[in-house]
Design a protein around this motif. Structure first.
Motif, PDB file in Angstrom:
ATOM      1  N   ILE A  96       0.821  -1.203   0.081  1.00 25.69           N
ATOM      2  CA  ILE A  96       0.103  -0.094   0.039  1.00 25.69           C
ATOM      3  C   ILE A  96       1.002   1.214  -0.073  1.00 25.69           C
ATOM      4  O   ILE A  96       1.766   1.257   0.791  1.00 25.69           O
TER       5      ILE A  96
ATOM      6  N   HIS B 137      -0.428  -2.301  -4.528  1.00 32.15           N
ATOM      7  CA  HIS B 137      -1.645  -2.997  -4.809  1.00 32.15           C
ATOM      8  C   HIS B 137      -2.903  -1.821  -4.582  1.00 32.15           C
ATOM      9  O   HIS B 137      -3.929  -2.358  -4.951  1.00 32.15           O
ATOM     10  N   LEU B 138      -2.581  -0.844  -3.635  1.00 32.14           N
ATOM     11  CA  LEU B 138      -3.433   0.158  -3.500  1.00 32.14           C
ATOM     12  C   LEU B 138      -2.959   1.129  -3.141  1.00 32.14           C
ATOM     13  O   LEU B 138      -1.878   1.361  -2.747  1.00 32.14           O
TER      14      LEU B 138
ATOM     15  N   ILE C 267      -4.554  -0.423 -10.493  1.00 32.14           N
ATOM     16  CA  ILE C 267      -4.292  -0.197  -8.710  1.00 32.14           C
ATOM     17  C   ILE C 267      -5.547   0.605  -8.263  1.00 32.14           C
ATOM     18  O   ILE C 267      -5.667   1.896  -9.003  1.00 32.14           O
ATOM     19  N   PRO C 268      -6.164   0.139  -7.557  1.00 27.98           N
ATOM     20  CA  PRO C 268      -7.176   0.972  -6.790  1.00 27.98           C
ATOM     21  C   PRO C 268      -6.863   2.039  -5.970  1.00 27.98           C
ATOM     22  O   PRO C 268      -5.758   2.094  -5.336  1.00 27.98           O
TER      23      PRO C 268
ATOM     24  N   GLU D 115     -11.726   4.956  -6.393  1.00 27.33           N
ATOM     25  CA  GLU D 115     -12.605   3.695  -5.772  1.00 27.33           C
ATOM     26  C   GLU D 115     -13.377   4.085  -4.628  1.00 27.33           C
ATOM     27  O   GLU D 115     -14.523   3.627  -4.445  1.00 27.33           O
TER      28      GLU D 115
ATOM     29  N   VAL E 210     -10.357  -0.868   2.778  1.00 28.02           N
ATOM     30  CA  VAL E 210      -9.268  -0.941   2.223  1.00 28.02           C
ATOM     31  C   VAL E 210      -9.207  -2.585   1.810  1.00 28.02           C
ATOM     32  O   VAL E 210      -8.748  -3.059   0.577  1.00 28.02           O
TER      33      VAL E 210
ATOM     34  N   GLN F 168     -11.339  -3.139  -1.339  1.00 28.71           N
ATOM     35  CA  GLN F 168     -10.440  -2.610  -2.694  1.00 28.71           C
ATOM     36  C   GLN F 168      -9.386  -3.926  -2.925  1.00 28.71           C
ATOM     37  O   GLN F 168      -9.256  -4.083  -4.216  1.00 28.71           O
ATOM     38  N   LEU F 169      -8.791  -4.318  -2.022  1.00 28.33           N
ATOM     39  CA  LEU F 169      -7.624  -5.229  -2.343  1.00 28.33           C
ATOM     40  C   LEU F 169      -8.268  -6.742  -2.649  1.00 28.33           C
ATOM     41  O   LEU F 169      -7.858  -7.267  -3.710  1.00 28.33           O
TER      42      LEU F 169
ATOM     43  N   TYR G 212      -9.199  -5.868  -6.369  1.00 31.53           N
ATOM     44  CA  TYR G 212      -7.764  -5.929  -7.036  1.00 31.53           C
ATOM     45  C   TYR G 212      -7.160  -7.414  -7.419  1.00 31.53           C
ATOM     46  O   TYR G 212      -6.894  -7.716  -8.366  1.00 31.53           O
TER      47      TYR G 212
END
Length: 772
Positions: free
Chosen positions: A398, A445-446, A474-475, A497, A513, A516-517, A520
């Motif tokens: 992150i 990844h975020l 990537i969000p 997002e 979080v 969203q992961l 993804y």
């Protein structure tokens, strides 16, 4: 009008449903929109069985199946889980909004709503979906392109070593020439085998890195490594002789003690091997004529990061190619460096470094040398691959971007102490400009970012991130003090997002979080699954089939070299020579089949077919020529192919070369079913017209057993390559099927008590289509 999209509206209030439907049909959203409607979740699911929507807008309070139950059912279907889902509801209490946001919905909008704002947010969701879809398709197409580039440019080159040197060797043996050159010819064959073996192994590794298979292997094999120094020493030992032969000095300056690195020793060894191979290759005497060549390897540890540097004073790289040097199939000055390989080594190196949550950098000056530095995180005793409850955790990186140092540290601490199914690796930056630099070094990844920041604000940062194809998936979450209604709408309209206002609820932030992961990694898994069919077909062809003839050619050439040295009999020399010939022919055939199948799988064959297709006025000549060629090669056997030359047949549209390949592959299969002995064996090839088709009939004088018939039908008629066991794969017949489909033809199989027949059926071509 833009992309065609389908929007599903789910609302139990008929007037509201009709109003939203009319609004979407009347207002221009830049999309060619089809509207589907349903009164509750059950009706919506029934609609989705017939048409998959690109976006869903749903109420929550509905009879029979409410919005939450509907969303949960949609998310459980792998074909629907990535459809953007918007809740549009009158339930506006804070706890209800929180529940809706963490449930998996992309947006939670409360009634009453402003029509323009709703339309803008719907368009934003569609834009983002199309963007991700195009990125997905582009990634798959790029992988296909990479595969075909490697095949067409590189697989045939080392094969030429084997076949060309074999022909020179065979000529020398057959003419009883001086054996002085035999060793050189055999060395050429061995060089070709070695290079092709290395190429095949690298090719497999690239595919496995792209599809995530190597990542799975890494997760299974990685552990805390305490002997990194030993890995470096082993890598040096492998190349020291080669370096000494070229007068290249290797200096190793480690900083002790070595830290513990969490990783896979095999992957780390490959990284070291590739970088040292590169350094030696480009420090060769022809690149360093004016000074002594030297390679310096050094290590250091700083701020919980371990760095390994390999520096050479070789030819160096111009600035124009340094940004591309890790891309697949990129080679600098290939005309000068023809033997440098397929351009996969640094791609593999970068992929393996990133599996270790590290990154690699290059500094280079043309004609002065290059410095490659691998950065890896130092292992901490707090690191673990298991959460406290024993369940497996997944690493997630992150990036936090915030100009307030106090808030940045607080958010970082909140995420680092989190215990759940994700283990967060946190990187930070003070503004958007530094955020872009951080992404270059540490793939995320975020992203969680503030909006109001100096030098580059959050909106500009988001825009720059979405411009980069490597980062577009990537969000992105805005975490900001801008909490007015228009601010929130502006933020959501930008394409983020999530939009979270300060002060934030820690539990809600963590839930969003994780949401969203989850999305993804779900998209990543979906992309990997889309690679599987192509990957399996290529890997299953290359892995079991290629190694045998490669090994045989190498063994026979080694045996022949020994026989020559020991002055063995002419008979033994000829046997070794025949072994090289048979296996090099088999190897050539496998490579050509491999390339043909890959072109069919990737769609390249269709593109070239459209360019190569022409009117064939002498279709009867094709089987006649193939039959005559087979008769020549089978002259010493009892097999005879009868193929009368047929004239006066109507034309077909097609590719002569590929149709002749089909005929040849069918003959190869049929002959493989015949037990060859001294008894005459007749095969009949016949071409004739049946109504508006041309039929090329191959008749073989044996029946097929049940297993062979079932296997043949799977390859030619049922299109079930993925269900066929590897041992039963017949790539030649799969190529026949693919090529016949390109010609809009079909295949027929007929098995009788004393023979079997395979027929290619092609449509007759006529300039005046009305006569057909």
């Amino acid at each position: 009008m833009g992309h065609k999209v389908t929007i599903l509206l789910v609302e139990d209030d008929k007037s509201m449903l009709d109003g939203m439907s009319d609004l979407l049909e009347v207002v221009d959203t830049d999309y060619d929109t089809t509207i589907l409607t349903a009164g509750n979740g059950l009706e919506a699911l029934a609609q989705m069985k017939h048409a998959t929507p690109d976006l869903i807008v749903s109420d929550i309070m509905m009879p029979k199946m409410d919005g939450f139950q509907f969303l949960e059912t949609v998310q459980q279907n792998p074909h629907w889980e990535h459809i953007p889902f918007i809740f549009l509801t009158a339930r506006g209490e804070k706890h209800e909004i929180q529940k809706g946001r963490v449930s998996g919905a992309a947006l939670y909008i409360t009634k009453p709503f402003q029509s323009i704002e709703l339309l803008e947010l719907i368009k934003t969701q569609l834009d983002r979906k199309i963007q991700l879809q195009q990125t997905h398709e582009r990634s798959i197409n790029n992988l296909k392109k990479d595969i075909l580039q490697i095949l067409n440019h590189e697989f045939r080159t080392p094969l030429t070593y084997v076949t060309a040197y074999y022909e020179m060797l065979a000529n020398s043996v057959n003419t009883y020439s001086d054996t002085a050159y035999f060793s050189e010819y055999l060395k050429g064959i061995q060089t070709g085998c070695t290079r092709l073996t290395k190429l095949i192994n690298c090719f497999i590794m690239v595919i496995e890195l792209r599809t995530g298979e190597w990542a799975q292997t890494f997760r299974e094999k990685a552990y805390p490594i305490t002997n990194f120094d030993e890995l470096v020493q082993n890598a040096i030992d492998k190349v020291i002789l080669r370096a000494n032969q070229q007068d290249i000095e290797i200096e190793y300056i480690p900083e002790t003690p070595f830290p513990i690195i969490y990783g896979d020793p095999e992957s780390l060894s490959i990284i070291l091997d590739q970088l040292l191979d590169n350094a030696i290759k480009f420090s060769a005497p022809r690149f360093t004529p004016n000074h002594d060549a030297k390679i310096c390897i050094s290590t250091k540890t700083k701020n919980e990061e371990f760095s390994l540097t390999i520096e050479d004073n070789g030819m160096g790289l111009p600035a124009s190619v340094q940004g591309q040097i890790f891309d697949l199939f990129v080679q600098h000055n290939r005309d000068l460096l023809e033997q440098q390989g397929a351009g996969m080594g640094l791609t593999i190196t970068k992929g393996l470094v990133e599996l270790h949550e590290g990154y690699i950098e290059v500094e280079s000056t043309e004609n002065q040398g290059s410095i490659f530095t691998v950065h890896l995180p130092v292992y901490s005793s707090q690191q673990t691959t298991l959460s406290s409850d024993g369940a497996s955790t997944q690493e997630a990186s992150i990036l936090l971007v915030e100009d307030d140092q106090f808030l940045l540290e607080g958010l970082q601490e909140l995420l680092e102490i989190f215990q759940g199914r994700y283990k967060f690796n946190i990187h930070t930056a003070q503004n958007g400009r530094y955020g872009l630099q951080a992404l270059q070094k540490h793939p995320a990844h975020l992203i969680i970012s503030d909006i109001m920041m100096p030098q580059m604000d959050g909106f500009t940062f988001l825009e720059e991130v979405r411009k980069n194809p490597s980062w577009v998936q990537i969000p992105f979450i805005f975490l900001t003090a801008k909490g007015e209604r228009q601010d929130i709408h502006h933020g959501l309209r930008s394409g983020v997002e999530e939009y979270i206002t300060k002060p934030y609820n820690s539990n809600e932030l963590l839930a969003l979080v994780i949401k969203q992961l989850d999305r993804y990694f779900s998209r990543k898994r979906s992309m990997t699954q889309d690679f599987d069919t192509l990957k399996r077909s290529i890997l299953e062809l290359i892995t079991p089939e290629f190694q045998d003839p490669l090994t045989s050619v190498a063994d026979y050439s080694g045996q022949l070299e020994t026989n020559i040295a020991d002055a063995q009999t002419e008979k033994e020399l000829k046997e070794s020579l025949q072994g090289i010939q048979q296996n090099s022919i088999r190897l050539s055939s496998l490579i050509e089949d491999f390339i043909a199948l890959a072109e069919l799988k990737t769609g390249e064959a269709q593109m070239t077919h459209d360019l190569r297709t022409q009117e064939i006025t002498s279709i009867g000549l094709l089987p006649y020529e193939v039959g005559q060629n087979f008769n020549t090669s089978l002259a010493q056997s009892a097999i005879r192919i009868h193929c009368p030359l047929k004239d006066n047949l109507p034309p077909v549209m097609g590719d002569r070369e590929r149709l002749m390949t089909c005929i040849g592959n069918i003959l190869d299969f049929g002959i493989s079913q015949i037990i060859i002995n001294d008894k005459p064996c007749d095969i009949y090839l016949d071409t004739h017209q049946v109504e508006n088709t041309i039929q090329i009939r191959h008749q073989f004088p044996v029946p097929l057993n049940a297993q062979s018939l079932a296997n043949l039908k799977q390859h030619l008629l049922e299109h079930k390559d993925d269900d066929i066991d590897i041992a039963d794969r017949l790539p030649g017949l799969s190529i026949v099927r693919g090529y016949v489909i390109l010609h809009e033809g079909q295949l027929l199989v007929d098995n009788q008590a004393d023979h079997f027949v395979i027929t290619i059926v092609l449509p007759v071509y006529a300039t005046d289509q009305s006569i057909l």
